[in-house]
Design an enzyme around this catalytic site. Structure first.
Site, PDB file in Angstrom:
ATOM      1  N   HIS A   1      55.795  15.558   2.849  1.00  0.00           N
ATOM      2  CA  HIS A   1      55.685  16.984   3.151  1.00  0.00           C
ATOM      3  C   HIS A   1      56.050  17.167   4.620  1.00  0.00           C
ATOM      4  O   HIS A   1      55.647  16.357   5.454  1.00  0.00           O
ATOM      5  CB  HIS A   1      54.239  17.494   3.041  1.00  0.00           C
TER       6      HIS A   1
ATOM      7  N   GLU B   1      57.022  20.960  -9.760  1.00  0.00           N
ATOM      8  CA  GLU B   1      55.890  20.110 -10.161  1.00  0.00           C
ATOM      9  C   GLU B   1      54.794  20.982 -10.737  1.00  0.00           C
ATOM     10  O   GLU B   1      54.068  21.639 -10.002  1.00  0.00           O
ATOM     11  CB  GLU B   1      55.383  19.347  -8.932  1.00  0.00           C
TER      12      GLU B   1
ATOM     13  N   ASP C   1      55.350  11.760 -10.976  1.00  0.00           N
ATOM     14  CA  ASP C   1      54.309  11.545  -9.986  1.00  0.00           C
ATOM     15  C   ASP C   1      53.269  10.672 -10.657  1.00  0.00           C
ATOM     16  O   ASP C   1      52.474  11.150 -11.473  1.00  0.00           O
ATOM     17  CB  ASP C   1      53.698  12.879  -9.557  1.00  0.00           C
TER      18      ASP C   1
ATOM     19  N   ASP D   1      40.843  17.372  -9.981  1.00  0.00           N
ATOM     20  CA  ASP D   1      42.016  16.518  -9.887  1.00  0.00           C
ATOM     21  C   ASP D   1      41.698  15.308  -9.016  1.00  0.00           C
ATOM     22  O   ASP D   1      41.535  15.433  -7.805  1.00  0.00           O
ATOM     23  CB  ASP D   1      43.119  17.368  -9.239  1.00  0.00           C
TER      24      ASP D   1
ATOM     25  N   ASP E   1      43.521  12.363  -8.795  1.00  0.00           N
ATOM     26  CA  ASP E   1      44.686  11.635  -8.263  1.00  0.00           C
ATOM     27  C   ASP E   1      44.456  10.127  -8.186  1.00  0.00           C
ATOM     28  O   ASP E   1      44.607   9.506  -7.128  1.00  0.00           O
ATOM     29  CB  ASP E   1      45.049  12.156  -6.858  1.00  0.00           C
TER      30      ASP E   1
END
Lengths: 380, 380, 380, 380
Positions: D144, D275, D329, D340, D342
């Site tokens: 990013h 996404e 991803d 979430d 991850d």
């Protein structure tokens, strides 16, 4: 919130019913933006109380405050040139439901039932249904082919059974001025549909489903139905390991295109509706939600031919902004349980969001509100 | 992870099967803490390969690293003085399931079925069941009263039906050396139980349930069952608005206390097991999970009299640390669907956690693993 | 529903406010059971309107119809000898919240903040808090130690910071007649608590947590707090693979017993409250729900010493029937999102169920309603 | 399962590694359909073992049994003319993550951090990142804009900061042969984006987001990135009550069309990827899932310009059959928690389904697998 001092007099006039006096007293100095919007809302509500709906509708444009948009929706709703509340009784839940569940036997019986699924019972059921609707004062009903008439040993016998009941329904409709909001083919109960109807890997099943939809469409047309619905409870998969999803979706699109062609051939002008549901009985249903269905319709060039039959507010609004809002199946689930409870909606906040989309849509006609709720789900 | 240079030789010896050589080469200088633990694991695994289970068990104490605790569990498991895998066939799913679902008719038929629920069919079903178990080489089974024998018009007739089938089962058990892991009374299918059995607001229903459990307990005892199970599918509520939860729980406790008393009276030495489930068919089931059940047992002074029949790893471990682990209903759900799918467990990570609790518990006897899974749930 | 003909006159009298006339006209022949119950409800509501609460309370016993029980609850609520609405402002959400989220930086600033966590800011925050409460007319507040005063480099410095702010709070309390509903120690933000406080595997962390609770209890006592709360956000596990659940629960019980002992030693008469939550930040929190907490309290002999601080209706009712209902953290989540949104409750149906338990409990004192809701969660 | 007798010899040859002998012994009489398919699988696996991948690929056509399709996928995978495993390190999780959570302060520190978000720290972080990637032997990274370089007081200063870090990354890329798999603009952390970026109701925010994406696209192009990603964490709503969903989606489409135009203008040939994620931080994110995104792309005529960056198997397969599978991803959530997490994916069954779609897709290039997982989520 506005300062109570400045608007006190105006509210007072409004609550006293002195609407014209309220309208005459709108010049109040010193109001900030929020208070001015509140003042405007009072004045427009006064016009509504006096019946000046069109004035309110034309004065409040799309740049006005949200609080005024709500007032405009109220004016639109009250104009009365719309049949906003097109209610329908769902034949299956209301007259075929037995209040059984996966762990329990039926807990409800009706005097017209005798434990068989004969034509005689089907006729008594249909008469009860029309008697109930007349007493209720509702003039629309919805049906599945297999729920109004028993399955036969062959397709011919099955269709003959259906014709016999449809004749009775036609006669009762004539006596009562009741018509179908929509009809549909039940493509999920019979074992042949265990792996899908239009998406079955068996060509015979695909063909049988097509024959069944053809007949159900004819019957809906004959009874004066205004819409025809597809709920693809078995059109999905249990695991991707044995599923060619692309091929099944191609088949489904072919199936629906054939319905469009046949609809035109027989002169049925009703709306074709797809009813999305994410899962149950399959693990993944192809018409998962409105957006998924919209993607499918666009991909296969079916967009202009179908609208959506749907039940909750995000879905409704997604359908509306894409020109797909066709009908509402008015039921709700329980956020704490994971299966489909088909309850009557009693949540005012949810109902407000639903009606907000309906009013923005200018109503639902030729669709309506089908009360697709089980008689006895007491969850609260 | 350890440096590959320092442990390379040791791993090499281990994989070549030179276990004694591996054990003789444990002095490796320069290992950090992690590498030393890895070295110890190799050495203890070599001892296991040589059959020296007790050495491994006694050398690894509770302060040793987690990686060694795993090795110790393996040694415990391999000692062989435990019957770790006490498998059972669930009669209901295996021989009464029809692969229907709430949206679909049965999709499975068996040659011994004729569409009725007669005693003759029940007998053919029971013979098929024992033939299947013998072929499978499994020597335990589990049953509900109502699933092995048909309901009658009266309690007397129902019990007489049950006796007739139980006689047959007794005979077949004698020929095959198969015994019940557990029996139970089915207190959820009949309409009388729609609002509960031991927690029904109708005293007659409570009494009927008691009579049914009394008989099922006698039958389980007669067949040599090692456990007796309570699954309270209807012991819960749909809404608190019409439910006196405290009173219903008091009734449930009284009911279970009566079972304890009767068990002692007839000399049944098997374990009484409660099977928790959070919901479905009720919105809230009183035996929500192991912790809830443990709270209930303590409150009503029933702790010493009941253990738990359970199915997932947090629940298992909660039962174990509170001395309540009695039996495992070996099935699993699908994390993406919200209803109870009763699938066979195929997730290795979950199974590892389950077996970790079982080994720490020193096995499950007199309980076991009942394969409480539907024959045809293909979800993946 | 009753026949409108027979009860029309009675309803008419009631709506006209002619309560005594309604009471005088209760002899209506020909009412069925449902209509008779409706008649009784009208009459008892008339007594309530006339202020005869005690008559209503004594006349409606536990065998009366549900509709009358509701009337009785209304009478109980209106007797006025209870302080039913003991509201409290949560210092942390109201004055420490910044409306950040896991994906976004703070979106809210206050004039008294300067970007530091200094004592000077803490004092300005506290003054703003009391000013806000006075304007609101609320006379109770709740606090965490770490949220009212900044952490120091050592425990001594931290406690000294706390003392300085507590002095200010004491002074402001004196000026305003505001008192703490409860205080608590924040045992989840600091990195030392990443694997638990009372259940940390590090003895130093356990000891630090004990020191922190000791101080927070003293401070709550000093400020005249009526309750003291435990929320064990880190008392749980992320995976059973590295967790000795039994040992951690033993430690937690020891910790809580020590608090009970110290509470008595310093003469604190307030209620100790445990606040259950199933998960987040841990995967499994030991105080999962009320039933789990009740099981724990019974197992470790702590039942008489703790009550529960809880937030939704099943949990409330479970606490109530076990004598554990101590306080309500009045917030709610969103059924469509999976994390804890801490919203203000706006659902009337849910609020009705909550208040039903509160009234049956005879109110919450010395507990109350703490508005544990974030200022800016706009989910609807 | 096939009869072991008939195929015993063939399996034996296969496991002994006598692949040619296995191939020579395929004529086995008396095989039923299932056994014949098993025989064919053994033979084709023997060909694979001998390196004859193309033979296997050409012999197994789309009408062959599922078990053979799996063998064909293996042959395809092994041909080696594909770079199947295009792995990438996610800069943000790996080098910006602090293992904080909504209830806890950071628990992780790195030697190159000093508590500030200065350019000096950003440079040290970038050097550490490239050192880590070289040691790992991974040659792709993802970033990013805001995570590699600090925000400035103005857009100019922010862009200047970014340029300085990008120069360093360019130099390190030159020294290591590492390139970006993709770049993206972070449009969710800054308070200006609280109500959306491309869907913000503030025109200034829309413009700022556009400027940020323009710069991020240029930078990705300059660094030789193969893809550019859009994750619209704030492009959604918290409630429909204050949201004009159609208008916001129109704005989003305009925004994306502008990106397509600018991409062509600057000669960036990489793939644009969207996404999807259903929610969090918003209650409803417009790119809810692949099907929703596909509906959006079709409606606004953007289908040919975008592919999808996605993470679980149903979504992957939906993207694949619609020609939208661009990148993975690689992370996973916990089915028992609602937010979430991850996590790294460790479930073999799920990974198999994922790889099945990847192989059917002929790989992912120019996309790849970005390990979008937090360093310290220990949930199991």
């Amino acid at each position: 919130m506005a300062s109570p001092d400045l608007l006190f007099n105006l509210w007072n006039l409004f609550y006293l019913g002195a609407y014209q006096a309220a309208i005459n007293n709108i010049d109040i100095p010193g109001l900030d933006v929020g208070a001015a919007a509140e003042r405007d809302a009072i004045v427009f509500c006064s016009y509504i109380a006096l019946g000046s709906y069109q004035l309110v509708i034309s004065e409040i444009d799309s740049s006005a405050a949200t609080s005024l948009q709500v007032v405009k929706l109220l004016a639109l709703y009250l104009t009365g040139d719309k049949d906003w509340m097109r209610f329908s009784v769902a034949f299956w839940h209301t007259f075929c439901g037995t209040s059984a569940d996966p762990f329990g036997a039926p807990t409800m019986t009706w005097p017209w039932e005798d434990g068989t699924n004969s034509l005689a019972v089907a006729k008594r059921r249909m008469r009860a249904h029309f008697e109930f609707m007349e007493k209720l004062g509702v003039n629309k009903w919805c049906f599945h082919d297999r729920d109004i008439a028993p399955d036969g040993k062959t397709l011919e016998e099955t269709n003959s059974n259906l014709d016999e009941i449809v004749q009775l329904a036609k006669q009762l409709q004539g006596e009562t001025n009741i018509k179908p909001l929509w009809g549909t083919a039940q493509l999920f109960m019979h074992p042949r549909y265990v792996h899908g109807a239009a998406t079955s890997p068996e060509v015979k099943v695909y063909a049988y489903a097509a024959a069944q939809v053809k007949k159900a469409l004819e019957v809906t047309h004959y009874l004066g139905g205004e819409n025809y619905v597809f709920w693809g409870g078995r059109e999905g998969y249990q695991t991707l390991l044995n599923t060619d999803m692309k091929r099944e979706l191609d088949h489904l699109a072919n199936f629906l295109q054939a319905v469009v062609d046949y609809k035109k051939k027989i002169g049925f002008n009703g709306t074709l509706l797809i009813e999305p549901k994410p899962q149950e009985p399959t693990k993944h249903q192809y018409d998962w939600d409105v957006a998924t269905t919209f993607a499918f319709l666009q991909k296969y060039g079916l967009t202009g031919e179908f609208k959506i039959n749907v039940d909750c507010h995000h879905e409704l609004e997604t359908a509306r902004i894409n020109g797909l809002l066709g009908n509402i199946d008015a039921n709700t689930g329980d956020p704490q349980v994971g299966w489909d409870t088909d309850q009557f909606m009693t949540d005012i906040a949810e109902a407000t969001l639903v009606m907000s989309s309906v009013v923005k849509n200018g109503g639902l006609a030729p669709g309506g509100f089908n009360f697709d709720a089980k008689l006895s789900v007491p969850f609260v």
